[in-house]
Design an enzyme around this catalytic site. Structure first.
Site, PDB file in Angstrom:
ATOM      1  N   HIS A 179       0.812  -1.221   0.000  1.00  0.00           N
ATOM      2  CA  HIS A 179       0.000   0.000   0.000  1.00  0.00           C
ATOM      3  C   HIS A 179       0.848   1.274   0.000  1.00  0.00           C
ATOM      4  CE1 HIS A 179      -3.803  -2.234   1.657  1.00  0.00           C
ATOM      5  NE2 HIS A 179      -3.328  -2.746   0.543  1.00  0.00           N
ATOM      6  N   ASP A 236      -4.711  -7.574  -5.900  1.00  0.00           N
ATOM      7  CA  ASP A 236      -4.461  -6.624  -4.817  1.00  0.00           C
ATOM      8  C   ASP A 236      -3.462  -5.575  -5.288  1.00  0.00           C
ATOM      9  OD1 ASP A 236      -1.899  -7.810  -4.566  1.00  0.00           O
ATOM     10  OD2 ASP A 236      -2.526  -9.114  -2.930  1.00  0.00           O
TER      11      ASP A 236
END
Length: 264
Positions: free
Chosen positions: A91, A146
């Site tokens: 992230h 993801d």
């Protein structure tokens, strides 16, 4: 300075090269950390006007997560704690690329699979070879896309094709990737460097602050109302109107000469 990437800066063009060729530049925690750190450093360096991200060799841009190293670190008593691995490493890397107020070019020299595909799609401009391919390979190991893939894919190719690519994991080679809007350009391998250099050269002499503002406001457009976007345009345009590049751009237009932007 970095163990897993090569970094160089020439004529305003910063280049990050993923450098784990023995594993097709697979994303280990160390590589993820180096990419994130280098992108953030480039964002703080006024001499960097544009950033290029690519991979070592001619077979792989990035083959995705290093299953041996990365997944081993995610083991827990109840299975694999992949969510925490994403939050801690992937992230911040994706956010760094999307938040840097400078254009980021993905030079895709080979396979971009799994999180490696996500990394490529996080870039502002993606240029690949006709032989390169993209794959949401997660489904083959019982996982879902993801590292931002579920955000980028539907916005680039539409929801139905995003589902198809995600649920099959099939390979999308350069020409098809360009045709469906997954990438900006697909070129023969022999033309990749010249094409990337031309695009990077343009951005290295463009009004960097204006490009950064465009990137920020376009990013926000997906979650804003029209009124919010209009206000974002007004606020950012007001700030840009006071910049050195705006003064240079308007002056050069009135004087009928080529602008010499400083990026400030």
């Amino acid at each position: 300075m970095y163990e897993n990437i090569l970094y160089e800066l020439t004529n305003g063009i910063g280049r990050i090269t993923l450098n784990r060729p023995s594993v097709y530049n697979a994303l280990s925690p160390g590589l993820i950390h180096d990419i994130t750190t280098a992108v953030e450093a480039a964002g703080a360096d006024d001499s960097v006007r544009v950033l290029v991200i690519t991979g070592t060799g001619d077979r792989a841009f990035c083959s995705g997560a290093d299953l041996k190293e990365g997944f081993a670190n995610a083991q827990s008593a109840g299975g694999m704690n992949l969510g925490e691995s994403l939050r801690a490493g992937y992230h911040p890397m994706i956010r760094a690329i999307r938040n840097i107020a400078k254009p980021v070019i993905g030079r895709i020299n080979g396979v971009a699979a799994g999180a490696g595909c996500s990394l490529a799609l996080a870039c502002d401009v993606v240029i690949c070879t006709d032989e390169a391919y993209f794959s949401q390979i997660f489904v083959n190991i019982g996982l879902m896309p993801d590292a931002g893939a579920t955000f980028f894919l539907p916005r680039l190719v539409g929801p139905q094709r995003a589902f198809e690519l995600s649920s099959t994991g099939r390979r999308v080679y350069g020409p098809e990737a360009a045709r469906i809007g997954l990438v900006s350009q697909s070129v023969p391998t022999a033309e990749l460097d010249a094409t990337v250099d031309q695009v990077a050269g343009y951005y290295a002499t463009a009004p960097t602050r204006a490009i950064g503002a465009m990137k920020k406001v376009l990013n926000e457009s997906f979650s804003s109302t029209l009124d919010q976007q209009l206000e974002q345009e007004a606020e950012n345009q007001d700030a840009l109107g006071r910049s050195a590049d705006a003064a240079e751009g308007i002056g050069s237009f009135l004087m009928k000469r080529k602008a010499n932007f400083s990026g400030k």
